[in-house]
Design a protein around this motif. Structure first.
Motif, PDB file in Angstrom:
ATOM      1  N   GLU A 133      11.388 -45.265  -2.426  1.00 49.27           N
ATOM      2  CA  GLU A 133      11.770 -43.846  -2.484  1.00 49.27           C
ATOM      3  C   GLU A 133      13.283 -43.674  -2.347  1.00 49.27           C
ATOM      4  O   GLU A 133      13.759 -43.029  -1.406  1.00 49.27           O
ATOM      5  N   PRO A 134      14.056 -44.217  -3.292  1.00 47.28           N
ATOM      6  CA  PRO A 134      15.513 -44.248  -3.123  1.00 47.28           C
ATOM      7  C   PRO A 134      16.177 -42.874  -3.144  1.00 47.28           C
ATOM      8  O   PRO A 134      17.317 -42.753  -2.705  1.00 47.28           O
ATOM      9  N   THR A 135      15.477 -41.842  -3.633  1.00 48.45           N
ATOM     10  CA  THR A 135      16.142 -40.530  -3.705  1.00 48.45           C
ATOM     11  C   THR A 135      15.503 -39.494  -2.787  1.00 48.45           C
ATOM     12  O   THR A 135      15.902 -38.345  -2.782  1.00 48.45           O
ATOM     13  N   SER A 136      14.511 -39.911  -1.988  1.00 47.76           N
ATOM     14  CA  SER A 136      13.762 -38.911  -1.207  1.00 47.76           C
ATOM     15  C   SER A 136      14.567 -38.316  -0.063  1.00 47.76           C
ATOM     16  O   SER A 136      14.256 -37.227   0.399  1.00 47.76           O
ATOM     17  N   ALA A 137      15.598 -39.054   0.416  1.00 51.76           N
ATOM     18  CA  ALA A 137      16.373 -38.532   1.545  1.00 51.76           C
ATOM     19  C   ALA A 137      17.622 -37.792   1.071  1.00 51.76           C
ATOM     20  O   ALA A 137      18.481 -37.457   1.870  1.00 51.76           O
ATOM     21  N   LEU A 138      17.708 -37.540  -0.237  1.00 52.37           N
ATOM     22  CA  LEU A 138      18.946 -36.972  -0.778  1.00 52.37           C
ATOM     23  C   LEU A 138      18.817 -35.487  -1.073  1.00 52.37           C
ATOM     24  O   LEU A 138      17.742 -35.002  -1.425  1.00 52.37           O
ATOM     25  N   ASP A 139      19.945 -34.771  -0.969  1.00 53.40           N
ATOM     26  CA  ASP A 139      19.990 -33.388  -1.418  1.00 53.40           C
ATOM     27  C   ASP A 139      19.743 -33.376  -2.931  1.00 53.40           C
ATOM     28  O   ASP A 139      20.163 -34.299  -3.625  1.00 53.40           O
ATOM     29  N   PRO A 140      19.091 -32.329  -3.438  1.00 54.52           N
ATOM     30  CA  PRO A 140      18.710 -32.304  -4.859  1.00 54.52           C
ATOM     31  C   PRO A 140      19.879 -32.598  -5.808  1.00 54.52           C
ATOM     32  O   PRO A 140      19.701 -33.306  -6.790  1.00 54.52           O
ATOM     33  N   GLU A 141      21.085 -32.101  -5.491  1.00 58.69           N
ATOM     34  CA  GLU A 141      22.175 -32.292  -6.452  1.00 58.69           C
ATOM     35  C   GLU A 141      22.721 -33.720  -6.427  1.00 58.69           C
ATOM     36  O   GLU A 141      23.541 -34.084  -7.261  1.00 58.69           O
ATOM     37  N   LEU A 142      22.266 -34.541  -5.450  1.00 58.01           N
ATOM     38  CA  LEU A 142      22.753 -35.921  -5.377  1.00 58.01           C
ATOM     39  C   LEU A 142      21.770 -36.922  -5.986  1.00 58.01           C
ATOM     40  O   LEU A 142      22.088 -38.093  -6.145  1.00 58.01           O
TER      41      LEU A 142
ATOM     42  N   GLY B 178      20.612 -37.107  -9.010  1.00 59.13           N
ATOM     43  CA  GLY B 178      20.988 -37.538 -10.351  1.00 59.13           C
ATOM     44  C   GLY B 178      21.886 -38.759 -10.366  1.00 59.13           C
ATOM     45  O   GLY B 178      21.662 -39.703 -11.125  1.00 59.13           O
ATOM     46  N   GLU B 179      22.897 -38.784  -9.465  1.00 57.09           N
ATOM     47  CA  GLU B 179      23.855 -39.891  -9.485  1.00 57.09           C
ATOM     48  C   GLU B 179      23.185 -41.223  -9.141  1.00 57.09           C
ATOM     49  O   GLU B 179      23.570 -42.275  -9.667  1.00 57.09           O
ATOM     50  N   VAL B 180      22.157 -41.184  -8.261  1.00 60.15           N
ATOM     51  CA  VAL B 180      21.458 -42.418  -7.909  1.00 60.15           C
ATOM     52  C   VAL B 180      20.535 -42.848  -9.057  1.00 60.15           C
ATOM     53  O   VAL B 180      20.481 -44.027  -9.421  1.00 60.15           O
ATOM     54  N   LEU B 181      19.842 -41.867  -9.670  1.00 56.75           N
ATOM     55  CA  LEU B 181      18.958 -42.202 -10.790  1.00 56.75           C
ATOM     56  C   LEU B 181      19.754 -42.764 -11.964  1.00 56.75           C
ATOM     57  O   LEU B 181      19.282 -43.657 -12.682  1.00 56.75           O
TER      58      LEU B 181
ATOM     59  N   ILE C  85       9.086 -37.955 -11.409  1.00 55.36           N
ATOM     60  CA  ILE C  85       8.255 -38.191 -12.593  1.00 55.36           C
ATOM     61  C   ILE C  85       9.134 -38.334 -13.842  1.00 55.36           C
ATOM     62  O   ILE C  85       8.856 -39.144 -14.729  1.00 55.36           O
ATOM     63  N   GLY C  86      10.218 -37.535 -13.883  1.00 54.87           N
ATOM     64  CA  GLY C  86      11.105 -37.590 -15.044  1.00 54.87           C
ATOM     65  C   GLY C  86      11.683 -38.989 -15.227  1.00 54.87           C
ATOM     66  O   GLY C  86      11.726 -39.517 -16.335  1.00 54.87           O
ATOM     67  N   PHE C  87      12.085 -39.585 -14.109  1.00 46.89           N
ATOM     68  CA  PHE C  87      12.626 -40.944 -14.166  1.00 46.89           C
ATOM     69  C   PHE C  87      11.553 -41.917 -14.649  1.00 46.89           C
ATOM     70  O   PHE C  87      11.800 -42.777 -15.489  1.00 46.89           O
ATOM     71  N   ALA C  88      10.328 -41.755 -14.122  1.00 43.08           N
ATOM     72  CA  ALA C  88       9.223 -42.633 -14.519  1.00 43.08           C
ATOM     73  C   ALA C  88       8.995 -42.539 -16.023  1.00 43.08           C
ATOM     74  O   ALA C  88       8.843 -43.544 -16.716  1.00 43.08           O
TER      75      ALA C  88
END
Lengths: 304, 255
Positions: free
Chosen positions: B176-185, B187-190, B210-213
Motif C-alpha cells: 500500500e505505497p500510497t495509502s498514507a499519502l495526501d491525495p495530491e501526493l 500521483g508523484e509516487v504512482l 484501481i486506476g494504477f492496476a
C-alpha cells in the motif's frame, strides 16, 4: 469582545485605526516578584555577612592540593562507575528483551536484587567479601583453576568500584531498555527487510534513535552517581567528601569545608548538564525539522 | 518455459486463532507487475510480508527466483535458515512500506546508501554515487542532504523506493505505497511505480489504486478472506469480474 464591539462600521469618523491597545495589568505579579526578590536579597545578605560561613577559609581550601586530588578521585570513580555501569546495562537490557525466558528471568532478577539493596549495604558487603570467601578461584567452572586470596584481590577502591558499577548497571539496564522500546517497530522491520546485519541494525539504526529517550534518564543517573560516590567514604577512600571530613576533623571548620564539597559538586553537575545539552542536540538530528540555536548562537545573534 | 520469479504455493498463515491466509497459490513471471486487490483484512499485506519472510508461513512454500525463502529443503524436511541467511535473501527483495519507515536520523542519501554498504559490502564511494543517481531518478536529486522529516510524504515514499532499488533487487514488494499519502501526493509516487514497470522491474503491489492496476498491471489478483478469489489480466478482472465478491468490492471502490 471589547475590541469587536468598538469596531462598528460607520464609526470611522472617530478614527478606529488610531485606537491604542492597552495590555491588561497584572499588579499581583509585581507583588509576587517583589516578595521573592526580598527573600532572595535576605539570603544573599546572610551568605555575605554571617561570619559562620567563613569565606576566607572556603577560599583557602577550595583549591587546596588534597581537596583537588580528592576531587579527581571523585571524577574518576564517577567516570569508571558510569562506563562500567552502562557496559553492564547493555547486556542486561538485551537479555530482558530477549525471547529466551532464562535470559529474561536472570536479567529481571539481577535488576530486582540490585535495585533493592541500598548502595551502602552493598558496598559494605563487597568490602567484607573476604569473610565470605577467603579466596577467589579463576578457571573452569567446577574444574581446576588458580586461586587468589580475596583481600589481596579486592582493595577497598576495587570494592567501591564493583559496588557502584553493579548498582549502576541495574538502573542503566532499565534506562537502555526503555530507550530501545521507544523505537518504532517499523524501524526494526525496515532494517530487517533491507537485509542489514543484526549488529549493524542495533548500532546504526536502533541505538541512535533510542538515544533520544535514553539520554535524559542517563544524565539523571550520572548526576546521581556523582553524588553517590560520596557514600564510599565509609570504605575510607579519599574521595571529595571523605577528604573534606578529614580536613574539618583536623581544623574544626565544618561549614566552609562542606561548602567546598558542595560547590565542587554543583560545578561538576553543571559541567554534566552542558555535556547533556550538546549530546541531546547531537542525537536530535532528524527528529525535529530544524534544530533550535544553542545559547551561544543565540547570544551571538543578539549581540550582532 | 522459464521458472517464475515468484512462486507461492499452498501458503497458510494464522495469527492466534485467526486464519489470515488459507491456502494461497500465486505465481509472477519476471518483468511483470502483479497488483493485489482486496478488502481490508483479506490478507494482502500478510501475503506480501510472507514473500520476504517478515512473517513466517505456517504451511506452504514461497520461492523467489527458484530459491526457497526462509527454509532449506532436504528430502521431505524443511530446515529454517539462520537469521544471517534470511537477511541475505531479503537483500535481494525490495520492500516498500505503507508508512515509508525511513530512518529518521539519517539523511535521504544515507538512507539509500545504508543497505548496499552494510548488507552487500559494496565500497561506500561507489554506493553514494549510485544513491545520488537513484534519488535523481525518483526526482529528488537535490534533496539528498534532507532528513526524512524535512520531506513531504510523497517525497519520503520516493526516497523509500530509491532505498529499495539501491540493492538491485530481483523483485520489489509494495505494501500500500500510497495509502498514507495526501491525495495530491499520490500521483508523484504512482509515476515512479509506472516508470519502474516500464523498465521491466518485477513488482508485486498491494494497493487500492484501481486506476494504477488498470494501466500498469499485467495480472490483477483479487483476495478475500485469505483466498485468491480470481486473477487475470486487468481488463478481465476489473471490467468483467466473474465472482460476486469481486463485483461487490469493485462497486464500492470505483464509486
Amino acid at each position: 469582545m471589547s475590541l469587536l464591539s468598538t469596531h462598528r462600521p460607520g464609526n470611522a469618523a472617530t478614527g478606529d485605526d488610531a485606537l491604542v491597545v492597552v495590555p491588561a495589568r497584572h499588579p499581583w505579579r509585581w507583588v509576587a516578584t517583589g516578595l521573592v526578590l526580598i527573600v532572595l536579597a535576605q539570603f544573599v545578605h546572610g551568605l555575605v555577612t554571617n561570619p559562620g560561613w567563613d569565606w576566607p577559609a572556603f577560599a583557602g581550601y577550595f583549591l587546596e592540593k588534597s581537596i583537588v586530588e580528592a576531587l579527581l578521585l571523585t571524577i574518576g570513580l564517577t567516570a569508571a562507575g558510569a562506563v562500567l555501569g552502562f557496559l553492564g546495562g547493555i547486556p542486561l537490557a538485551a537479555m530482558r528483551l530477549s525471547r529466551n525466558p532464562v535470559l529474561a528471568a536472570v536479567s529481571w532478577t539481577y535488576i530486582w536484587v540490585f535495585r533493592s539493596v541500598p548502595l551502602l549495604v552493598q558496598l559494605l558487603f563487597w568490602a567484607n567479601l573476604g569473610y565470605l570467601y577467603e579466596s577467589l578461584q579463576f578457571g573452569i567452572p567446577f574444574g581446576p583453576g588458580i586461586s587468589f586470596p580475596t583481600t589481596g584481590l579486592i582493595s577497598s577502591f576495587g570494592a567501591a568500584l564493583i559496588g557502584l558499577a553493579l548498582h549502576e548497571a541495574a538502573y542503566a539496564g532499565e534506562i537502555i531498555r526503555a530507550g530501545l522500546l521507544s523505537v518504532d517497530h517499523g524501524q526494526h522491520e525496515a532494517a530487517a527487510a533491507l537485509g542489514i546485519p543484526r549488529t549493524r541494525q542495533f548500532w546504526r539504526i536502533v541505538l541512535p534513535q533510542a538515544m533520544r529517550a535514553i539520554l535524559p534518564n542517563a544524565a539523571n543517573l550520572l548526576v546521581n552517581l556523582l553524588k553517590s560516590t560520596s557514600i564510599v567514604y565509609v570504605l575510607a577512600i579519599g574521595e571529595l567528601f571523605y577528604q573534606v571530613q578529614v580536613v574539618y576533623g583536623r581544623t574544626g571548620r565544618v561549614v566552609p569545608l562542606l561548602m567546598v564539597a558542595t560547590v565542587w559538586y554543583v560545578i561538576l553537575t553543571a559541567a554534566l548538564s552542558v555535556l547533556q545539552y550538546y549530546t541531546e542536540r547531537h542525537f536530535a538530528r532528524g527528529a525535529v525539522r530544524a534544530l533550535p540555536p544553542t545559547p551561544f548562537q543565540r547570544l551571538r545573534r543578539a549581540l550582532r | 518455459m522459464t521458472t517464475p520469479m515468484v512462486e507461492i504455493s499452498g501458503v497458510h498463515k494464522s495469527f492466534g486463532s485467526t486464519a489470515v491466509l488459507r491456502g494461497i497459490d500465486l505465481t509472477a513471471r519476471a518483468g511483470t507487475v502483479t497488483v493485489i486487490l482486496g478488502p481490508s483484512g483479506s490478507g494482502k499485506s500478510t501475503l506480501l510480508r510472507c514473500v520476504n519472510h517478515l512473517e513466517k508461513v505456517d504451511r506452504g512454500l514461497v520461492r523467489v527466483d527458484g530459491e526457497l525463502i526462509g527454509y532449506r529443503r532436504t528430502g521431505d524436511r524443511l530446515h529454517e535458515l539462520s537469521e544471517r541467511q534470511i537477511l541475505r535473501q531479503r537483500a535481494g527483495i525490495g520492500f516498500v512500506f505503507q508508512n515509508f519507515n525511513l530512518f529518521p536520523h539519517l539523511t535521504a542519501l544515507q538512507n539509500v546508501a545504508e543497505a548496499p554498504i552494510s548488507a552487500l559490502g559494496r565500497p561506500p564511494s561507489r554506493v553514494y554515487a549510485r544513491a545520488h543517481e537513484l534519488l535523481e531518478r525518483v526526482g529528488l536529486g537535490d534533496r539528498g542532504d534532507a532528513y526524512p522529516r524535512q520531506l513531504s510524504g510523497g517525497q519520503q515514499q520516493r526516497v523509500a523506493i530509491a532505498r529499495a532499488l539501491a540493492l538491485d533487487p530481483k523483485l520489489i514488494l509494495f505494501d500500500e505505497p500510497t495509502s498514507a499519502l495526501d491525495p495530491e501526493l499520490v500521483g508523484e509516487v504512482l509515476d515512479v511505480l509506472r516508470d519502474l514497470a516500464r523498465d521491466g522491474t518485477t513488482m508485486i503491489v498491494v494497493t487500492h489504486e484501481i486506476g494504477f492496476a488498470r494501466e500498469a498491471a499485467d495480472t490483477v489478483v483479487f483476495l478475500d478472506e485469505g483466498r485468491v478469489v480470481e486473477q487475470g489480466p486487468p481488463a478481465e478482472v476489473l471490467d468483467r469480474p466473474r465472482h460476486e465478491r469481486t463485483r461487490a468490492f469493485l462497486s464500492k471502490v470505483l464509486v
